[in-house]
Design a protein around this motif. Structure first.
Motif, PDB file in Angstrom:
ATOM      1  N   ASP A 206      66.764  58.832  49.809  1.00  0.00           N
ATOM      2  CA  ASP A 206      65.199  58.631  48.791  1.00  0.00           C
ATOM      3  C   ASP A 206      66.831  58.394  47.307  1.00  0.00           C
ATOM      4  O   ASP A 206      65.817  57.787  46.434  1.00  0.00           O
ATOM      5  N   HIS A 207      67.396  60.019  47.364  1.00  0.00           N
ATOM      6  CA  HIS A 207      67.445  60.575  45.944  1.00  0.00           C
ATOM      7  C   HIS A 207      68.610  60.122  45.620  1.00  0.00           C
ATOM      8  O   HIS A 207      68.171  59.690  44.079  1.00  0.00           O
ATOM      9  N   ILE A 208      69.900  58.960  46.083  1.00  0.00           N
ATOM     10  CA  ILE A 208      70.412  58.361  45.583  1.00  0.00           C
ATOM     11  C   ILE A 208      69.747  57.091  44.705  1.00  0.00           C
ATOM     12  O   ILE A 208      70.081  57.386  43.844  1.00  0.00           O
TER      13      ILE A 208
ATOM     14  N   GLY B 152      68.618  55.076  35.969  1.00  0.00           N
ATOM     15  CA  GLY B 152      70.047  54.732  34.834  1.00  0.00           C
ATOM     16  C   GLY B 152      70.923  53.898  36.515  1.00  0.00           C
ATOM     17  O   GLY B 152      72.112  53.759  35.969  1.00  0.00           O
ATOM     18  N   ASN B 153      70.903  53.719  37.995  1.00  0.00           N
ATOM     19  CA  ASN B 153      71.533  53.608  39.513  1.00  0.00           C
ATOM     20  C   ASN B 153      71.591  52.521  39.380  1.00  0.00           C
ATOM     21  O   ASN B 153      71.049  51.252  39.584  1.00  0.00           O
ATOM     22  N   ASP B 154      73.105  52.292  38.441  1.00  0.00           N
ATOM     23  CA  ASP B 154      73.462  50.333  38.698  1.00  0.00           C
ATOM     24  C   ASP B 154      74.427  50.366  39.938  1.00  0.00           C
ATOM     25  O   ASP B 154      75.133  49.424  39.641  1.00  0.00           O
ATOM     26  N   ARG B 155      75.121  51.328  39.890  1.00  0.00           N
ATOM     27  CA  ARG B 155      76.208  51.150  40.812  1.00  0.00           C
ATOM     28  C   ARG B 155      76.559  52.675  41.950  1.00  0.00           C
ATOM     29  O   ARG B 155      77.453  51.971  42.906  1.00  0.00           O
ATOM     30  N   VAL B 156      75.518  53.361  42.792  1.00  0.00           N
ATOM     31  CA  VAL B 156      75.421  54.114  43.393  1.00  0.00           C
ATOM     32  C   VAL B 156      75.128  53.896  44.599  1.00  0.00           C
ATOM     33  O   VAL B 156      74.136  53.413  44.325  1.00  0.00           O
ATOM     34  N   LEU B 157      75.841  54.049  45.923  1.00  0.00           N
ATOM     35  CA  LEU B 157      74.721  53.639  47.223  1.00  0.00           C
ATOM     36  C   LEU B 157      74.735  54.442  47.840  1.00  0.00           C
ATOM     37  O   LEU B 157      75.873  55.474  48.426  1.00  0.00           O
ATOM     38  N   PRO B 158      74.187  54.698  48.905  1.00  0.00           N
ATOM     39  CA  PRO B 158      73.570  56.271  50.014  1.00  0.00           C
ATOM     40  C   PRO B 158      74.395  54.623  51.295  1.00  0.00           C
ATOM     41  O   PRO B 158      74.489  53.989  51.443  1.00  0.00           O
ATOM     42  N   VAL B 159      75.151  55.611  51.991  1.00  0.00           N
ATOM     43  CA  VAL B 159      75.508  55.422  53.212  1.00  0.00           C
ATOM     44  C   VAL B 159      75.699  56.480  54.938  1.00  0.00           C
ATOM     45  O   VAL B 159      75.574  57.387  54.189  1.00  0.00           O
ATOM     46  N   VAL B 160      74.975  56.035  55.776  1.00  0.00           N
ATOM     47  CA  VAL B 160      74.753  56.478  57.120  1.00  0.00           C
ATOM     48  C   VAL B 160      76.080  57.063  57.570  1.00  0.00           C
ATOM     49  O   VAL B 160      76.579  55.733  57.851  1.00  0.00           O
ATOM     50  N   THR B 161      76.194  59.019  57.453  1.00  0.00           N
ATOM     51  CA  THR B 161      77.802  58.454  58.018  1.00  0.00           C
ATOM     52  C   THR B 161      77.406  59.713  59.416  1.00  0.00           C
ATOM     53  O   THR B 161      77.906  61.248  59.197  1.00  0.00           O
TER      54      THR B 161
END
Ligand code: GUN
Ligand code: FE
Length: 398
Positions: free
Chosen positions: A186-188, A193-202
């Protein structure tokens, strides 16, 4: 130096590898970039040069930026160190103690800032990162990628199995692990302005996780539509651990927990069986091949050619710090080198005819394709090719 060409055009010599096994050179071309950073057109100069076009100096080549498909951001401070133990010892002796330091956000800020800057300088414009178990430091890594302009895919590491994770470095419960993962996602996604960073289940790997956490993460991945990353069948020990716990392989277990999706990346995967490869292919998941790291931890060479012939998505990873180089140029080289050892075999006491596996060799053009296009495909992101509709993520080689 990093420049943005949004809304502008670049004239020069472009080199990319859209087709596996081939390099295409676009000599004296103009690439127009939209305000959104996507490539609008790729044309020879004869078709016209828009006003204000940036001209590359002679002798410079423009390449697609590299996709590092498997990297542990927190392990950068021990790059090139601590490789004297097998994986299962190395984790507890060196790596968990180092990763636990990222509870300190000042330490994290300094280390992650240096890492992202160095990776960009080395040509890695997209990176699929394992962070640490810490929610806040993981969020900080995502923010640093965004600030510095790197396409980062960032995962909070889950390790809630008390039998394999130390008291000082783990998720206390499966419920905490899933809740913290959700909070990071949710935070990411909400970063301004986030047009490029994505969250990943890890989930770190099966030995680190309880079944409850794996099932919770599988459900979360489905709900959020996020990428998933984990280590799969990396070494004899890791592969054997899943066989003992479940009576079937890592791949089958991950699939059972809903963790094998089109947006899943499995690091290493050296010991995949034929049915495992078929499962990975069926799911549309990808493999991050980490040739250099595999020389230390895997006990074998990943049969890359076999995976490609089966149409499995494959990209290349540095696996910092299991792999002691942050360079994707080096990842290309070691991919080629490892494949040649698999091809010829390594034991001079074995007759030449039976020493190796014919048909294993990977050439540099293929390695370069995998390090750019292969990583993009595995992530389902339009990067790695100079073509309209792709992000203009590029590096210049002088
Ligand atoms: N398996 C579980 N954790 C790790 C790690 O940090 N590095 C590598 N290479 N393998 C792992
Ligand atoms: Fe790894």
């Amino acid at each position: 130096m990093r420049v943005s060409l949004r809304g502008r055009a670049l004239r020069g010599d472009f080199v990319h590898a859209p087709v596996r096994g081939d390099i295409e050179v676009l000599r004296d071309h103009v690439i127009r970039v939209g305000e959104d950073g996507m490539i609008a057109s790729v044309r020879p100069v004869a078709d016209g040069v828009p006003e204000g076009t940036v001209q590359m100096p002679a002798g410079h080549l423009v390449l697609p930026g590299f996709v590092d498909l498997h990297i542990h951001a927190p392990q950068y401070p021990q790059l090139g160190l601590a490789l004297d133990e097998p994986l299962e010892v190395w984790l507890g002796k060196y790596t968990f103690p180092l990763e636990s330091k990222y509870a300190d956000l000042d330490f994290a800020r300094e280390a992650y800032g240096t890492l992202v800057r160095d990776l960009l300088a080395g040509g890695t414009t997209t990176a699929l990162y394992f962070a640490t178990v810490h929610r806040e430091a993981t969020q900080l890594l995502a923010e640093i990628c965004l600030e510095q302009g790197q396409r980062g895919l960032v995962g909070k590491v889950v390790m809630d199995n008390h039998e394999t994770s130390p008291d000082y470095y783990r998720d206390e419960t499966a419920a905490d692990a899933v809740a913290d993962t959700r909070a990071v996602i949710d935070h990411i996604r909400a970063l301004p302005g986030n047009d490029r960073v994505l969250p990943v289940v890890t989930p770190r790997f099966i030995p680190s996780c309880t079944d409850e956490a794996l099932a919770g993460l599988g459900a979360l991945a489905r709900e959020c539509g996020c990428h998933v990353q984990t280590h799969c069948s990396e070494s004899d020990w890791a592969h054997g651990y899943a066989l003992e716990r479940y009576g079937h392989t890592d791949t089958a277990a991950l699939d059972g927990f809903g963790l094998l999706t089109r947006k899943t990346v499995l690091a290493h995967s050296v010991f995949l069986t034929d049915p495992d490869m078929a499962m990975v292919r069926e799911a549309g998941a990808g493999v991050a091949h980490c040739a250099l790291s595999n020389m230390y931890f895997a006990n074998a060479v990943f049969p890359l050619r076999r995976a490609l012939e089966k149409d499995v998505h494959v990209g290349l990873g540095t696996d910092i710090s299991g792999g002691p180089s942050s360079s994707m140029f080096e990842a290309c080289r070691t991919t080629v080198q490892a494949s040649r050892l698999l091809e010829t075999g390594v034991d001079p006491n074995v007759p030449r005819e039976t020493r190796g596996h014919s048909g294993a060799t990977i050439d540099m053009k293929t390695a370069f394709h995998l390090a750019t296009v292969g990583g993009g495909k595995a992530l389902e992101l339009p990067v790695g090719i100079f073509r309209p509709g792709f992000h203009f993520d590029a590096i210049v080689v002088d």
